[in-house]
Enzyme design. Sequence first.
Site, PDB file in Angstrom:
ATOM      1  CG  ASP A   1       6.108  52.232 -75.036  1.00 53.98           C
ATOM      2  OD1 ASP A   1       5.517  52.165 -76.144  1.00 53.98           O
ATOM      3  OD2 ASP A   1       7.237  51.716 -74.851  1.00 53.98           O
TER       4      ASP A   1
ATOM      5  CG  HIS B   1       9.775  48.795 -84.306  1.00 52.58           C
ATOM      6  ND1 HIS B   1      10.228  47.588 -84.777  1.00 52.58           N
ATOM      7  CD2 HIS B   1      10.885  49.503 -83.984  1.00 52.58           C
ATOM      8  CE1 HIS B   1      11.547  47.559 -84.736  1.00 52.58           C
ATOM      9  NE2 HIS B   1      11.972  48.720 -84.263  1.00 52.58           N
TER      10      HIS B   1
END
Length: 316
Positions: free
Chosen positions: A10, A242
């Site tokens: 995303d 992340h």
Amino acid sequence: MARKIIIDTDPGVDDAMAIFFALRSPELDVIGLTTVFGNVHTDLATTNALRLLEIAGRTDIPVAKGADDPLAGPFKGPVPFVHGDDGQGNANLPAPRSRPIDQPAAAFIVEQIMAAPGEITLVPIGPLTNIALALRLEPRIAQHVKEVVLMGGNALCPGNATPAAEANIHNDPEAADVVFGAGWPVTMVGLDVTHQVNMTPEHLARYAASDDPLAQHIARIIPHYRAYFERANPGMRGIYVHDSSAIAYVIDPTLFETRQWPLRVETQGVSRGKTWPAVGTGAEQLPAAWRNRPPVNVCVGVDAERLIALEAGRLT
Ligand code: BDR
Ligand code: CA
């Protein structure tokens, strides 16, 4: 031989870093990007995936557009305060010239895994909707995938989207519970480790100083993202790493310490999206909800400096 991976993404500032990290790693062969809502809506995620491949000169890699909404209910909306209105730190990138393929993400994932049994590793770095839809379309992918290495979840630590839940899992807890329970080899690279990987301004300066176009793009999109972390975490300098941590796991799992637990995802109430490993109960008193669930390989420790150096070595 390089490991074939599909990145479900995303993009997203840290997604861009992860995609570039993978593209620059000889251990990996990125055979496709599939897109999902999360940091931005799916249409913009798809546009960004195409843009990133153009910047990297890799328009040979197909992009398949995925789900617009979670399995249950509508998408709650993007997070421009983290990733910018454009998902790329408000970098004002030109529109891509390339286009996504006609096949939807879930169908692409199924086709690739079934065509190369035991060879494809899925690396989801967004909400798990496309992966759950692929399982629904063809449950046998669970036997034929090589491995699933995902960024998401929080086993033994607080969340980031809410005090309880990590953002990717919080965006589609129903899908995540399906993915963790599918009986395929899943590694969870969650906040337990990514909140230990802090790229400081000194680390980030290497990207800004590099004339590599991928490093330059990263340096351009980082400031908005970094400002968010520094606002949200008083005293913090820089960013948490992340999505690149999932790529690092695929390249070199010895960077991480792991534990194996059956895992459920809370789908109700204020803890919606919390990942619950079966910690603290013996096998004979395991509650029914965790019984007959496969063990998930959960990352609990990481050599952060080695991970940061690995990524910078590939991109600067
Ligand atoms: C995850 O959420 C998104 O903001 C990031 O891209 C990452 O995938 C971290 O919780
Ligand atoms: Ca992401």
